[in-house]
Design a protein around this motif. Structure first.
Motif, PDB file in Angstrom:
ATOM      1  N   ALA A 209       0.830  -1.211   0.000  1.00  0.00           N
ATOM      2  CA  ALA A 209       0.000   0.000   0.000  1.00  0.00           C
ATOM      3  C   ALA A 209       0.861   1.257   0.000  1.00  0.00           C
ATOM      4  N   THR A 210       1.954   1.232   0.745  1.00  0.00           N
ATOM      5  CA  THR A 210       2.863   2.385   0.762  1.00  0.00           C
ATOM      6  C   THR A 210       3.511   2.578  -0.606  1.00  0.00           C
ATOM      7  N   ARG A 211       3.902   1.496  -1.241  1.00  0.00           N
ATOM      8  CA  ARG A 211       4.484   1.585  -2.584  1.00  0.00           C
ATOM      9  C   ARG A 211       3.474   2.179  -3.567  1.00  0.00           C
ATOM     10  N   MET A 212       2.238   1.688  -3.529  1.00  0.00           N
ATOM     11  CA  MET A 212       1.219   2.179  -4.456  1.00  0.00           C
ATOM     12  C   MET A 212       0.905   3.648  -4.204  1.00  0.00           C
ATOM     13  N   ALA A 213       0.905   4.065  -2.934  1.00  0.00           N
ATOM     14  CA  ALA A 213       0.656   5.473  -2.615  1.00  0.00           C
ATOM     15  C   ALA A 213       1.768   6.362  -3.161  1.00  0.00           C
ATOM     16  N   ALA A 214       3.012   5.919  -3.008  1.00  0.00           N
ATOM     17  CA  ALA A 214       4.141   6.699  -3.541  1.00  0.00           C
ATOM     18  C   ALA A 214       4.080   6.779  -5.060  1.00  0.00           C
ATOM     19  N   GLN A 215       3.764   5.671  -5.699  1.00  0.00           N
ATOM     20  CA  GLN A 215       3.650   5.684  -7.158  1.00  0.00           C
ATOM     21  C   GLN A 215       2.558   6.633  -7.618  1.00  0.00           C
ATOM     22  N   MET A 216       1.409   6.607  -6.935  1.00  0.00           N
ATOM     23  CA  MET A 216       0.309   7.482  -7.322  1.00  0.00           C
ATOM     24  C   MET A 216       0.681   8.946  -7.123  1.00  0.00           C
ATOM     25  N   ALA A 217       1.342   9.264  -6.020  1.00  0.00           N
ATOM     26  CA  ALA A 217       1.726  10.652  -5.760  1.00  0.00           C
ATOM     27  C   ALA A 217       2.656  11.171  -6.852  1.00  0.00           C
ATOM     28  N   VAL A 218       3.642  10.368  -7.234  1.00  0.00           N
ATOM     29  CA  VAL A 218       4.587  10.784  -8.277  1.00  0.00           C
ATOM     30  C   VAL A 218       3.878  10.905  -9.623  1.00  0.00           C
ATOM     31  N   ALA A 219       3.032   9.934  -9.954  1.00  0.00           N
ATOM     32  CA  ALA A 219       2.323   9.972 -11.241  1.00  0.00           C
ATOM     33  C   ALA A 219       1.419  11.195 -11.334  1.00  0.00           C
ATOM     34  N   LEU A 220       0.679  11.506 -10.282  1.00  0.00           N
ATOM     35  CA  LEU A 220      -0.213  12.656 -10.311  1.00  0.00           C
ATOM     36  C   LEU A 220       0.569  13.964 -10.350  1.00  0.00           C
ATOM     37  N   ALA A 221       1.650  14.047  -9.591  1.00  0.00           N
ATOM     38  CA  ALA A 221       2.460  15.266  -9.619  1.00  0.00           C
ATOM     39  C   ALA A 221       2.993  15.529 -11.025  1.00  0.00           C
ATOM     40  N   ALA A 222       3.506  14.471 -11.669  1.00  0.00           N
ATOM     41  CA  ALA A 222       4.009  14.636 -13.036  1.00  0.00           C
ATOM     42  C   ALA A 222       2.880  14.968 -14.001  1.00  0.00           C
ATOM     43  N   ALA A 223       1.714  14.340 -13.814  1.00  0.00           N
ATOM     44  CA  ALA A 223       0.586  14.592 -14.710  1.00  0.00           C
ATOM     45  C   ALA A 223       0.084  16.024 -14.581  1.00  0.00           C
ATOM     46  N   PHE A 224      -0.006  16.528 -13.362  1.00  0.00           N
ATOM     47  CA  PHE A 224      -0.410  17.927 -13.178  1.00  0.00           C
ATOM     48  C   PHE A 224       0.587  18.873 -13.850  1.00  0.00           C
ATOM     49  N   ALA A 225       1.871  18.633 -13.640  1.00  0.00           N
ATOM     50  CA  ALA A 225       2.887  19.524 -14.211  1.00  0.00           C
ATOM     51  C   ALA A 225       2.854  19.511 -15.730  1.00  0.00           C
ATOM     52  N   VAL A 226       2.863  18.311 -16.316  1.00  0.00           N
ATOM     53  CA  VAL A 226       2.876  18.209 -17.773  1.00  0.00           C
ATOM     54  C   VAL A 226       1.552  18.680 -18.362  1.00  0.00           C
ATOM     55  N   GLY A 227       0.441  18.297 -17.751  1.00  0.00           N
ATOM     56  CA  GLY A 227      -0.857  18.679 -18.283  1.00  0.00           C
ATOM     57  C   GLY A 227      -1.077  20.171 -18.281  1.00  0.00           C
ATOM     58  N   ARG A 228      -0.748  20.838 -17.199  1.00  0.00           N
ATOM     59  CA  ARG A 228      -0.955  22.292 -17.138  1.00  0.00           C
ATOM     60  C   ARG A 228       0.023  23.031 -18.056  1.00  0.00           C
ATOM     61  N   MET A 229       1.180  22.453 -18.293  1.00  0.00           N
ATOM     62  CA  MET A 229       2.154  23.106 -19.162  1.00  0.00           C
ATOM     63  C   MET A 229       1.774  22.953 -20.638  1.00  0.00           C
ATOM     64  N   LEU A 230       1.346  21.755 -21.048  1.00  0.00           N
ATOM     65  CA  LEU A 230       1.066  21.496 -22.464  1.00  0.00           C
ATOM     66  C   LEU A 230      -0.371  21.817 -22.852  1.00  0.00           C
ATOM     67  N   PRO A 232      -3.240  23.695 -20.977  1.00  0.00           N
ATOM     68  CA  PRO A 232      -3.779  24.399 -19.797  1.00  0.00           C
ATOM     69  C   PRO A 232      -5.291  24.258 -19.646  1.00  0.00           C
ATOM     70  N   ASP A 233      -6.010  24.156 -20.761  1.00  0.00           N
ATOM     71  CA  ASP A 233      -7.471  24.066 -20.683  1.00  0.00           C
ATOM     72  C   ASP A 233      -7.982  22.634 -20.571  1.00  0.00           C
ATOM     73  N   HIS A 234      -7.111  21.648 -20.796  1.00  0.00           N
ATOM     74  CA  HIS A 234      -7.543  20.245 -20.792  1.00  0.00           C
ATOM     75  C   HIS A 234      -6.539  19.364 -20.035  1.00  0.00           C
ATOM     76  N   TRP A 235      -5.978  19.901 -18.984  1.00  0.00           N
ATOM     77  CA  TRP A 235      -5.006  19.141 -18.196  1.00  0.00           C
ATOM     78  C   TRP A 235      -5.646  17.954 -17.500  1.00  0.00           C
ATOM     79  N   THR A 236      -6.971  17.984 -17.305  1.00  0.00           N
ATOM     80  CA  THR A 236      -7.640  16.890 -16.588  1.00  0.00           C
ATOM     81  C   THR A 236      -7.510  15.563 -17.311  1.00  0.00           C
ATOM     82  N   TRP A 237      -7.369  15.592 -18.658  1.00  0.00           N
ATOM     83  CA  TRP A 237      -7.257  14.335 -19.397  1.00  0.00           C
ATOM     84  C   TRP A 237      -5.974  13.592 -19.022  1.00  0.00           C
ATOM     85  N   VAL A 238      -4.898  14.337 -18.871  1.00  0.00           N
ATOM     86  CA  VAL A 238      -3.627  13.723 -18.479  1.00  0.00           C
ATOM     87  C   VAL A 238      -3.721  13.176 -17.058  1.00  0.00           C
ATOM     88  N   VAL A 239      -4.264  13.971 -16.143  1.00  0.00           N
ATOM     89  CA  VAL A 239      -4.337  13.573 -14.733  1.00  0.00           C
ATOM     90  C   VAL A 239      -5.266  12.379 -14.562  1.00  0.00           C
TER      91      VAL A 239
END
Length: 565
Positions: A209-230, A232-239
């Motif tokens: 469970a700790t491993r899965m939580a860490a993976q999810m946190a990293v994946a979402l952080a990267a998805a927010f960063a990339v989605g909002r950068m590329l 901005p109006d449709h970042w939710t699809w990446v996340v």
């Protein structure tokens, strides 16, 4: 991988007793009922239509969750989900007004809900309920989001309460009328301790469970960063894609297969929905009917392949955009690119951040199933409840092992290069292991039924006691091989065959003997897959043979606790 035509031919046979279709009917009744109540609340309170959409999203996911909640979970669910929905409404406002802070809160909230799984089955169910409103935030198209306000937060909690109460009522009626199966109790679904590896106790390693939580946190952080950068109006699809790929990923193979099917299915769903662009105008009732129809198909076919679920849900989202007046056809390339990027980020996080090896997951699940089998063989057969509980645990854990190894069927299907032949052999070996345990389910059920029907006669029979002792010793040897633990010095390579012949009631003994023989033959298959326990070092002091290699008579009414190795 299996071709689309092959999967389509399998579709009529994957649900022979229509269990999944009946569960889908209950889920859709929950969704439609919640939709009706949400419309009434929206008109009465003067809310925006996004409140109805989020209520439907919560109900759609809740219909599936409700069917694994037992009666003890229902009251806490009525408190947890409305509070989570209120928090989700505030989070939606935060994401609009303070994007950076909202992104951090979202990622940590989802990761924290996953981390709760390490505290047991009930905590896992609470964590699942906490995530539902946060996922609903990602579904509403940009520009149709909430206007904010504390009154909206309160109404979001009311709609969630209506959804959970309505869903609980429908699920209870369906289970009472045997329309759907009742879920396993928490004590049955509780996970067994995994085998030790390399001499390190399982409790000292990082929990899954700790491993899965860490993976999810990293994946979402990267998805927010990339989605909002590329976008901005449709970042939710990446996340949203990154979340779906990482959510519930049991191993690296699982997340890889899910990511590929998510991308392929989403592409097909987007193209199909794009072809219907213009057929329905904004706020069209026909589009709403089609959305619910496609959602029902997605719910039914989800267990057949994740590709069907991904494709149908993506089509639903595209139709929803069309309903809001945003043409999905003009955003086709953007949506496909966002989905592909989100899938890559989810797969990368699961493979690189505290990865869960597929072989380790298979070994742990197999050992857990064998632990339940040991529990049955070592139990006091006069204690009917202990026998039934051990049988239920074994069946449940074999089913969970099948879920864990399901991606391996996909990976083992296509021809692979020579460099990947080792991974293919491992996949085939894991599939052999789950097949052997599945072949044990029926004889274990026959054995439990025979024991419950004639407990005293079978428990006191010396010949039968010796035979189950042999099977228990064989089971322990396989578990030691899985955990790479050497057998204590003095333990024979195989238990000597018993010389006493069973003398109990002929029918019950015949069933028990036949069941034990079938179980023993399948344990031979597991021995071929996992090998034999390592040979202990010569310097290791002699130790007593483990007690599960010999079953001693128990006094009437006494219970012998099953030892978890």
């Amino acid at each position: 991988m299996l071709t689309f035509s092959t999967r389509l031919r399998r579709a009529p046979r994957f649900d022979p007793k229509w269990l999944r279709l009946r569960a889908t009917a209950v889920t859709m009744a929950t969704v439609l009922g919640t939709f009706g109540w949400a419309l009434l609340i929206e008109h009465a309170a003067g809310l925006r239509v996004d409140s109805v959409v989020q209520a439907v999203v919560i109900a759609s996911a809740l219909g599936r969750v409700q069917q694994v909640l037992d009666h003890t979970d229902r009251l806490p669910a009525c408190a947890v989900l409305p509070c989570a929905a209120a928090g989700g409404a505030e989070l939606a406002t935060l994401l609009q007004r303070h994007p950076t802070v909202g992104d951090v809160v979202f990622a940590l909230g989802v990761a924290g809900a996953i981390w709760l799984r390490r505290f047991g089955v009930r905590a896992t169910r609470v964590g699942t309920l906490l995530v539902l409103p946060m996922v609903a935030v990602l579904v509403v198209p940009g520009g149709a989001g909430p206007a904010g306000g504390h009154e909206r937060t309160g109404w979001a909690a009311v709609m969630a309460l209506v959804a959970v109460v309505w869903g609980a009522l429908l699920t209870w009626v369906a289970q009472r009328t045997r329309l759907i199966r009742r879920p396993p109790a928490a004590e049955v679904a509780a996970a067994a301790a995994g085998p030790r590896r390399g001499g390190i106790p399982a409790a000292t390693r990082i929990p899954a469970a700790t491993r899965m939580a860490a993976q999810m946190a990293v994946a979402l952080a990267a998805a927010f960063a990339v989605g909002r950068m590329l976008w901005p109006d449709h970042w939710t699809w990446v996340v949203l894609t990154a979340f779906l790929v990482c959510s519930g990923a049991r191993s690296r193979a699982d997340v890889l297969v899910k990511g590929v099917w998510r991308t392929v299915g989403a592409a097909v769903g987007t193209v199909a929905a794009g072809a219907l662009t213009g057929s329905f105008g904004p706020r069209s009732d026909a589009a709403v009917v089609l959305i619910f129809a496609v959602l029902a198909v997605a719910t039914w076919l989800r267990e057949l392949s994740y590709a069907y679920w991904a494709g149908c849900v993506t089509a639903v989202l595209s139709l929803l955009y069309d309903w809001f007046g945003q043409s999905p056809g003009g955003l086709l390339h953007t949506r496909l690119a966002g989905i592909a990027v989100g899938a890559v980020l989810g797969i990368a996080a699961s493979w690189l951040v505290l990865p869960i090896r597929t072989s380790s997951a298979v070994r742990a699940r197999t050992a857990a199933a064998l632990a339940a089998l040991t529990e049955l063989l070592e139990a006091d057969w006069r204690d009917g409840r202990a026998v039934r509980m051990a049988h239920a645990r074994f069946s449940h854990r074999v089913e969970q092992l099948g879920v864990t190894t399901a991606p391996l069927r996909t990976l083992a299907a296509p021809p692979l290069p020579r460099a990947l032949s080792v991974r293919r052999r491992r996949s085939v070996a894991a599939l052999r292991a789950v097949a052997a345990l599945r072949h044990c389910v029926e004889p274990v059920g026959d054995l439990a039924t025979a024991v419950i029907s004639r407990p005293d006669a079978l428990a006191d029979d010396p010949g039968l006691r010796g035979r189950r002792g042999e099977v228990a010793a064989h089971t322990l040897a396989v578990r030691r091989a899985i955990g790479r633990r050497p057998a204590p010095p003095g333990t024979p390579a195989s238990a000597p065959p018993t010389k006493a012949r069973p003398t109990g009631p002929e029918a019950a003994v015949a069933v028990a003997v036949g069941a034990l023989a079938t179980i023993g033959s399948q344990l031979d298959v597991l021995t071929e897959v996992f090998g034999r326990p390592p040979i202990p070092p010569a310097s290791q002091p002699a130790a007593a043979t483990d007690r599960s290699s010999r079953i001693r008579p128990t006094t009437h009414g006494a219970n012998s606790a099953a030892t978890q190795h």
